[in-house]
Structures are given as C-alpha cells and as structure tokens.
Write a protein that holds these residues in place. Structure first.
Motif, PDB file in Angstrom:
ATOM      1  N   VAL A  77     -10.576  -5.470 -13.799  1.00 39.17           N
ATOM      2  CA  VAL A  77     -11.109  -5.888 -12.497  1.00 39.17           C
ATOM      3  C   VAL A  77     -10.334  -5.162 -11.396  1.00 39.17           C
ATOM      4  N   TYR A  78     -11.056  -4.459 -10.527  1.00 37.98           N
ATOM      5  CA  TYR A  78     -10.406  -3.667  -9.486  1.00 37.98           C
ATOM      6  C   TYR A  78     -10.531  -4.338  -8.123  1.00 37.98           C
ATOM      7  N   ARG A  79      -9.389  -4.458  -7.456  1.00 34.02           N
ATOM      8  CA  ARG A  79      -9.382  -4.918  -6.063  1.00 34.02           C
ATOM      9  C   ARG A  79      -9.472  -3.725  -5.115  1.00 34.02           C
ATOM     10  N   ARG A  80      -8.861  -2.629  -5.514  1.00 30.99           N
ATOM     11  CA  ARG A  80      -8.934  -1.375  -4.757  1.00 30.99           C
ATOM     12  C   ARG A  80      -8.743  -0.215  -5.726  1.00 30.99           C
ATOM     13  N   PRO A  81      -9.067   1.018  -5.329  1.00 34.21           N
ATOM     14  CA  PRO A  81      -8.835   2.161  -6.219  1.00 34.21           C
ATOM     15  C   PRO A  81      -7.341   2.374  -6.474  1.00 34.21           C
ATOM     16  N   ASP A  82      -7.035   2.977  -7.603  1.00 37.83           N
ATOM     17  CA  ASP A  82      -5.661   3.344  -7.952  1.00 37.83           C
ATOM     18  C   ASP A  82      -5.610   4.856  -8.116  1.00 37.83           C
ATOM     19  N   LEU A 132      -7.009 -15.700  -7.978  1.00 37.07           N
ATOM     20  CA  LEU A 132      -6.665 -14.382  -8.495  1.00 37.07           C
ATOM     21  C   LEU A 132      -6.781 -13.322  -7.413  1.00 37.07           C
ATOM     22  N   ARG A 133      -7.841 -13.395  -6.647  1.00 40.96           N
ATOM     23  CA  ARG A 133      -8.053 -12.431  -5.556  1.00 40.96           C
ATOM     24  C   ARG A 133      -6.927 -12.541  -4.529  1.00 40.96           C
ATOM     25  N   GLN A 134      -6.535 -13.762  -4.206  1.00 43.02           N
ATOM     26  CA  GLN A 134      -5.461 -13.975  -3.229  1.00 43.02           C
ATOM     27  C   GLN A 134      -4.136 -13.403  -3.724  1.00 43.02           C
ATOM     28  N   GLN A 135      -3.805 -13.675  -4.982  1.00 40.39           N
ATOM     29  CA  GLN A 135      -2.527 -13.202  -5.508  1.00 40.39           C
ATOM     30  C   GLN A 135      -2.502 -11.687  -5.680  1.00 40.39           C
ATOM     31  N   MET A 136      -3.647 -11.097  -5.991  1.00 36.18           N
ATOM     32  CA  MET A 136      -3.722  -9.638  -6.024  1.00 36.18           C
ATOM     33  C   MET A 136      -3.447  -9.071  -4.636  1.00 36.18           C
ATOM     34  N   ALA A 137      -3.951  -9.746  -3.592  1.00 39.46           N
ATOM     35  CA  ALA A 137      -3.721  -9.286  -2.221  1.00 39.46           C
ATOM     36  C   ALA A 137      -2.256  -9.440  -1.832  1.00 39.46           C
ATOM     37  N   VAL A 138      -1.656 -10.585  -2.152  1.00 46.70           N
ATOM     38  CA  VAL A 138      -0.267 -10.851  -1.773  1.00 46.70           C
ATOM     39  C   VAL A 138       0.671  -9.812  -2.384  1.00 46.70           C
ATOM     40  N   TYR A 139       0.422  -9.447  -3.664  1.00 45.22           N
ATOM     41  CA  TYR A 139       1.323  -8.540  -4.376  1.00 45.22           C
ATOM     42  C   TYR A 139       0.768  -7.113  -4.469  1.00 45.22           C
ATOM     43  N   HIS A 140      -0.286  -6.831  -3.684  1.00 45.52           N
ATOM     44  CA  HIS A 140      -0.869  -5.483  -3.611  1.00 45.52           C
ATOM     45  C   HIS A 140      -1.254  -4.959  -4.990  1.00 45.52           C
ATOM     46  N   ALA A 141      -1.777  -5.821  -5.832  1.00 37.07           N
ATOM     47  CA  ALA A 141      -2.229  -5.404  -7.166  1.00 37.07           C
ATOM     48  C   ALA A 141      -3.596  -4.746  -7.037  1.00 37.07           C
ATOM     49  N   HIS A 142      -3.754  -3.595  -7.661  1.00 36.75           N
ATOM     50  CA  HIS A 142      -5.039  -2.902  -7.599  1.00 36.75           C
ATOM     51  C   HIS A 142      -5.949  -3.266  -8.759  1.00 36.75           C
ATOM     52  N   THR A 143      -5.360  -3.740  -9.889  1.00 38.17           N
ATOM     53  CA  THR A 143      -6.153  -3.984 -11.091  1.00 38.17           C
ATOM     54  C   THR A 143      -5.725  -5.284 -11.764  1.00 38.17           C
ATOM     55  N   LEU A 144      -6.696  -6.040 -12.241  1.00 41.67           N
ATOM     56  CA  LEU A 144      -6.474  -7.242 -13.047  1.00 41.67           C
ATOM     57  C   LEU A 144      -7.068  -6.992 -14.424  1.00 41.67           C
ATOM     58  N   LEU A 145      -6.289  -7.260 -15.467  1.00 43.48           N
ATOM     59  CA  LEU A 145      -6.765  -7.116 -16.839  1.00 43.48           C
ATOM     60  C   LEU A 145      -6.819  -8.495 -17.466  1.00 43.48           C
ATOM     61  N   VAL A 146      -7.992  -8.893 -17.976  1.00 37.01           N
ATOM     62  CA  VAL A 146      -8.144 -10.249 -18.498  1.00 37.01           C
ATOM     63  C   VAL A 146      -9.058 -10.244 -19.715  1.00 37.01           C
TER      64      VAL A 146
END
Length: 386
Positions: free
Chosen positions: A144-149, A316-330
C-alpha cells in the motif's frame, strides 16, 4: 577446504559476544542485540540450538545459520519448533555444500520441525534441492503506497540510475511536503492518546485506538490471550513485551558491529508502536502493533473485533503520515479487505505475496491438524523484528 561445524546453544550465547574469536572475526554470525534478544525469548530453552557455524582450518567463519525457537499448537498438542532466521555463506565458499550441511544439521537438531518464510528465490532453490521442505500455499497481501518512493524504487529497478540519487531524494521530499500539506488542509491527522489517557476512551460512544506503553496491562494481555486461544502460534503479552524490549534493530548509522554482520542490525529510522482500544461497552476489543523502518510500515500483529475495525484504515494512514512512511506491507486478510474497501485513503495498492515452507515432518502435522496459513500473523517468525 576442510570445514568444521559447531552448534551454539542459547545458554552458550550469553558469553559468546565477549569471546575473542567473535571479537576478532571479520564476519560475525549474530549481533550483540540479537544475541540478547535470543536469550530473552520466552519460548526458548537453554539447551535449544541457536546458531550453526562453519569454520575453515584457520578458524575463519565461512558460514552460519540461525534458528528462532517457537511453540506451535497443532491438534491440541504443543509442538516445539524453530523458524530459520538467517543463512549466510562466504561468497568464496559457495557451491561447496556448506549451506546444505548447515540445513541438515538444523533439521536434525530440531527433529524435523523447521519453518521458513521471507526467503529469496535463490534460497528457495536451495531449500527445494535439499528435499527437506514442503511449500505451503502463499499468503496474498497488499503493498500500500501513501506516496512514491523514488529513491528506493528507481535504483532497484535501474541500478545505473543510482548516480541520480540526489534527484530521487529531492522528488521524495517534494511529494512528502505536498502530501503533508494536503493532509493538514483536510484535517486527516488526529492525536492518538497515550496510555495515560486510556481511561478517556472507556465506555465512549465513539470507540478509538490508544497508544500503549509496554508492558501491556493485565486487561490487554487477557484480550490478547483470548483472541489467540485457537491460533497455531500464540504470542501472549509476555511475547509482545519481549519483541518490544529486545528488538534486533536499533536506530542509527552503520557501525563496527553492523559492518561485520550480514543481516540487519541498524536502520536510519526504526519505530515500534502498539495500540489498543475499548469498545462502547468499555471492554478491550483490539490490539495491534506497527513497525516502521526506513519509510516502510508493517503490521506484525493485529487482533481486532467490534467497531474499531472500521477505524483501522484511518489509523494506518495517520501513522504513515506521522512517520513519513511511503509504503505499508500487510498480509492479514481482514486488514487487506478493509484497506481495499477504503482505497481512496491511499495513493496506490499493489498485490503482494508471502511464501512459507515447512520441514516435511512439521508439514505432516500441519496438514493433519487442518491448519491454515491465514492463521499465522505477519510477525510470526522473525518478521516482528526485521
């Protein structure tokens, strides 16, 4: 080349990082932090084999294999087994049968009770050739991508483009800034209360997650134990606290130890987060853990029932934003479904696959028990640590 083999038990690991051979070796088979974690594993016994070593005539380390003890529950029986957690062979000695010999020793020491996951295609070929293992059906998950890497994906696909790394990093910073501004404008970030504020959520008409301070309290521990009472692998409150207290990774720059150890021991960014929550009835109805490493987020453990399920994609979206995570693997099937139903909260979804193999005696018990791969959590094995 004559190769000598040695097995280190968990009891022997206590003094091994101070051994002169360990201190002076250009390659080490375990990091000090990982050795400490092995020693505190609640599912290990002092006599359990931990590291299988291969030396040449000059006592130079030429290969090693690590195993992580675990307890499984199949057909009402507790089964002592181990996950294969690392395997390294000196490039100068590959093709000489050292890896196969280490595998055979581990298989024998663990009485044919070994489990494998997160392996490379080359490792898979080795396991197939050994004839010791049976593949299970893979777990289908999501990337799952929040932004490009850009700085990660482009050099991996086109290695020659690494000379343009400053450009890719600049693009990452630009997209991060743009997305963060949009999140602020849309007010998608919310404050997650810490453990000291947990009482505010009890009995609330609007169930919410709360950030936990470990060790988990008795109420959360009881929920974890009840949720897993029929699971194959049961990671109780003590196991969760072990993972948090003795991680294999530390946040920082490469150092003397990490340059000698061929598996992960440091990361530029590393965080572990644990959440729980109460439903409208005032009872604990969820527990989940998140790990963030260099822009990648994983969900090692998730145990949720009740109304909080619908809030999980937003958390999940919030925590990805807080820690600048670009990708979630689940790979948790219920979470995969929730994310697919809320795909508008993310930039892009891509299928992912996680494969498993079991040694044949363990695979036989698995089949006889009617166990399913979907019963395994993402953090089972060493994935909770790395």
């Amino acid at each position: 080349m004559l190769i000598h083999y040695r097995i280190l038990t968990h009891a022997e690991l206590a003094g091994y990082p101070q051994d002169p051979g360990f201190l002076n070796s250009p390659v080490v088979p375990i990091s000090p932090a990982r050795a400490l974690s092995y020693l505190h594993n609640p599912d290990s016994e002092p006599q359990d084999p931990a590291i299988f070593l291969a030396y040449d005539e000059q006592q130079q380390l030429r290969g090693y294999l690590g195993t992580l003890p675990d307890n499984w529950f199949l057909s009402g029986e507790k089964v002592r087994c181990a996950w294969l957690s690392c395997l390294w062979i000196d490039p100068a000695c590959r093709g000489k049968g050292i890896a196969g010999k280490l595998l055979e020793q581990a298989h024998e020491a663990w009485h044919g009770k070994l489990a494998l996951t997160e392996f490379t295609p080359a490792a898979r070929a080795l396991y197939d050739r050994s004839g010791l293992f049976t593949p299970l059906e893979p777990l289908v998950g999501l990337r799952v991508y929040r932004r490009p890497d850009f700085s990660g994906m482009i050099p991996r696909r086109w290695p020659k483009s690494e000379v343009l790394m400053p450009v890719w990093r600049s693009l990452d910073r630009f997209t991060e800034s743009a997305i963060s501004m949009g999140e602020s404008f849309l007010h998608t970030r919310t404050t997650i209360p810490d453990g000291s504020e947990s009482e505010k959520n009890k009995g609330s008409s609007a169930p919410a997650f709360r950030l936990l301070k470990l060790p988990v309290d008795s109420e959360v521990a009881e929920f974890i134990n009840q949720f897993q009472k029929n699971a194959v692998v049961r990671r109780g409150g003590g196991g969760i606290s072990w993972i948090s207290t003795y991680p294999w990774l530390r946040e920082g720059a490469p150092d003397f130890w990490s340059r000698r150890y061929h598996f992960s021991s440091v990361a530029r960014q590393f965080r572990q987060l644990y959440f729980s929550g109460f439903g409208s009835d005032g009872e604990v109805d969820c527990f989940l853990s998140l790990s963030i490493r260099d822009g990648f987020m994983k969900i090692p453990y998730v145990m949720i029932q009740g109304d909080l399920k619908k809030n999980l994609p937003l958390l999940l979206r919030q925590q990805m934003a807080v820690y600048h995570a670009h990708t979630l693997l689940v790979y948790h099937a219920p979470v995969v479904k929730l994310i697919q139903e809320n795909s508008n909260q993310f930039m892009h979804l891509r299928p992912a696959k996680r494969e498993y193999m079991l040694s044949k005696p363990l695979a036989l018990q698995w089949r006889e028990a009617g166990a399913l791969v979907s019963s395994l959590q993402d953090g089972d094995g060493d994935a909770a640590f790395t």
